[in-house]
Design an enzyme around this catalytic site. Structure first.
Site, PDB file in Angstrom:
ATOM      1  N   LYS A   1       0.861  -1.192   0.000  1.00  0.00           N
ATOM      2  CA  LYS A   1       0.000   0.000   0.000  1.00  0.00           C
ATOM      3  C   LYS A   1       0.890   1.233   0.000  1.00  0.00           C
ATOM      4  O   LYS A   1       1.683   1.440   0.924  1.00  0.00           O
ATOM      5  CB  LYS A   1      -0.897  -0.018   1.237  1.00  0.00           C
ATOM      6  CG  LYS A   1      -1.789   1.203   1.338  1.00  0.00           C
ATOM      7  CD  LYS A   1      -2.819   1.023   2.437  1.00  0.00           C
ATOM      8  CE  LYS A   1      -3.699   2.260   2.571  1.00  0.00           C
ATOM      9  NZ  LYS A   1      -4.686   2.104   3.640  1.00  0.00           N
TER      10      LYS A   1
ATOM     11  N   LYS B   1      -2.191  -1.587  -3.906  1.00  0.00           N
ATOM     12  CA  LYS B   1      -3.052  -0.403  -3.837  1.00  0.00           C
ATOM     13  C   LYS B   1      -2.224   0.864  -3.825  1.00  0.00           C
ATOM     14  O   LYS B   1      -1.238   0.883  -3.093  1.00  0.00           O
ATOM     15  CB  LYS B   1      -3.865  -0.530  -2.553  1.00  0.00           C
ATOM     16  CG  LYS B   1      -4.698   0.645  -2.189  1.00  0.00           C
ATOM     17  CD  LYS B   1      -5.317   0.405  -0.839  1.00  0.00           C
ATOM     18  CE  LYS B   1      -6.120   1.636  -0.460  1.00  0.00           C
ATOM     19  NZ  LYS B   1      -6.544   1.580   0.907  1.00  0.00           N
TER      20      LYS B   1
HETATM   21  C1  PBG Z   1      -7.488   3.152   5.575  1.00  0.00           C
HETATM   22  C2  PBG Z   1      -7.821   2.961   4.138  1.00  0.00           C
HETATM   23  C3  PBG Z   1      -7.658   3.912   3.135  1.00  0.00           C
HETATM   24  C4  PBG Z   1      -8.220   3.376   1.985  1.00  0.00           C
HETATM   25  C5  PBG Z   1      -8.677   2.088   2.301  1.00  0.00           C
HETATM   26  N1  PBG Z   1      -8.402   1.845   3.647  1.00  0.00           N
HETATM   27  C6  PBG Z   1      -7.154   5.304   3.171  1.00  0.00           C
HETATM   28  C7  PBG Z   1      -5.886   5.648   3.804  1.00  0.00           C
HETATM   29  O1  PBG Z   1      -4.970   4.843   3.939  1.00  0.00           O
HETATM   30  O2  PBG Z   1      -5.782   6.820   4.206  1.00  0.00           O
HETATM   31  C8  PBG Z   1      -8.296   4.097   0.676  1.00  0.00           C
HETATM   32  C9  PBG Z   1      -9.258   3.576  -0.312  1.00  0.00           C
HETATM   33  C10 PBG Z   1      -9.602   4.521  -1.400  1.00  0.00           C
HETATM   34  O3  PBG Z   1      -9.004   5.604  -1.575  1.00  0.00           O
HETATM   35  O4  PBG Z   1     -10.531   4.175  -2.139  1.00  0.00           O
HETATM   36  N2  PBG Z   1      -6.574   2.360   6.177  1.00  0.00           N
END
Ligand code: PBG
Length: 337
Positions: free
Chosen positions: A203, A258
């Site tokens: 991520k 992601k």
């Molecule tokens: C939180 C999380 C996030 C997303 C999914 N889980 C945001 C972040 O890390 O701030 C983002 C998903 C999206 O932008 O569609 N842990």
């Protein structure tokens, strides 16, 4: 190109296999079906509520009863799973994310309602503290940064709670080190042997999460550091392979990459290295890029989403989380909305 028969023109005319729809269908390598889609849902308190998210055209925050209706439709369209994200009331947030460990919190109630009404759709829940903390970070802040090991302890308890509520797949999205092993051990210890772990192993710290943070109200006071001390630097691929390998070794069943579209190379590289299914997330900002451009007349929305999602399949993704899942599944099954 090794092992490939390289013809030469005019012996070989590559347009032959494109000359009719049936020929194109016959030789198509990557296809998209509803089985490839996971629908993320934002769940909010109340009943009969469908509250549009301004930065995500076509996406709404749904009260549990509305979310259940949507879950039924998703199931009817052949979508295998949903990913639930709670929109926690500001009054319930604090700096340690206490409500994340409340067995009667919004997401636990949503999971129970879903499993009761639509038992055959898979329910995936995020494991992270950001919806619950006033500062919007994924973990506990100690000495100005998210502290790894204390956060892993809380996330492990959160994952157990979600599994107890009936969640099929816990999805740690926090990027702490060692949390997959800790969660797997705790699940086994509690007899939850069938709970899957979808690790957001790879991520990146990304601008493309902006609309999501609007939707769940987690923008908080992330501060200048943002999430760069735990989410990955987007220049790196070797590190992605190490993250994925660690999480598989620690007990992850599924690996997530992601964001998606700017990271298709990473999906392909991770898929080549690990022998577990790789999922990808077409995140909120990616959805917004396509939905907003389509609304401005730049291109056809359904065609653009379909093309973007086949790109994920080509890169090696087993499934894609996308806010367009319902629209795409409707188009694939020929059903109008
Ligand atoms: C939180 C999380 C996030 C997303 C999914 N889980 C945001 C972040 O890390 O701030 C983002 C998903 C999206 O932008 O569609 N842990």
């Amino acid at each position: 190109m090794s092992g490939q028969a390289l013809g030469s023109y005019p012996t070989t005319r590559l347009r032959r296999s494109r000359a009719a729809d049936w020929r194109r269908r016959l030789v198509r390598e990557s296809v998209l079906t509803p089985n490839d889609l996971v629908l993320p849902l934002f769940v909010i308190e109340g009943s009969g509520v469908r509250e549009p998210v301004a930065s995500l055209p076509g996406v709404a925050r749904l009260s549990i009863d509305e979310a259940v209706k949507t879950a039924k439709e998703a199931h009817g369209l052949g979508i295998p799973a949903l990913a639930l994200f709670p929109v926690v009331e500001p009054a319930l947030k604090d700096d340690v994310g206490t409500d994340a460990l409340n067995p009667d919190n919004l997401v636990c109630r949503a999971v129970k309602a879903m499993k009761a009404a639509v038992p055959d759709i898979g329910i995936i829940c995020d494991v992270a503290l950001d919806p619950y903390t006033t500062h919007g970070h994924d973990g506990l802040i100690i000495d100005g940064d998210v502290a790894n090991d204390p956060t892993v302890d809380v996330l492990t308890r959160q994952a157990l709670l979600l599994a107890e509520a009936g969640c099929d797949v816990v999805a740690p999205s926090d990027m702490m080190d060692g949390r997959i092993g800790a969660i797997r051990k705790a699940l086994e210890g509690a007899g939850n042997v069938n709970t899957m772990i979808l690790s957001y192993a790879v991520k990146y710290a990304s601008s493309f999460y902006g609309p999501f943070r609007d939707a769940v109200g987690s923008k908080g006071a992330l501060g200048v550091k943002g999430k760069h001390t735990y989410q990955m630097d987007f220049g790196n691929v070797d590190e992605a392979l190490r993250e994925a390998a660690f999480d598989v070794a620690e007990g992850a069943d599924l690996i997530m990459v992601k964001p998606g579209m700017p990271y298709l190379d990473v999906i392909a590289a991770v898929k080549a290295q690990v022998n577990v299914p790789v999922l990808a997330y077409q995140v909120s900002g990616e959805y917004a890029m396509i939905a907003v451009s389509a609304a401005a007349g730049a291109f056809d929305k359904a065609a653009a989403f379909h093309e973007s999602l086949v790109g994920f399949k080509r890169a090696g993704a087993s499934a894609i989380l996308t806010y367009a899942a319902l629209d795409v599944a409707r188009a694939l099954t020929g059903r109008a909305s």
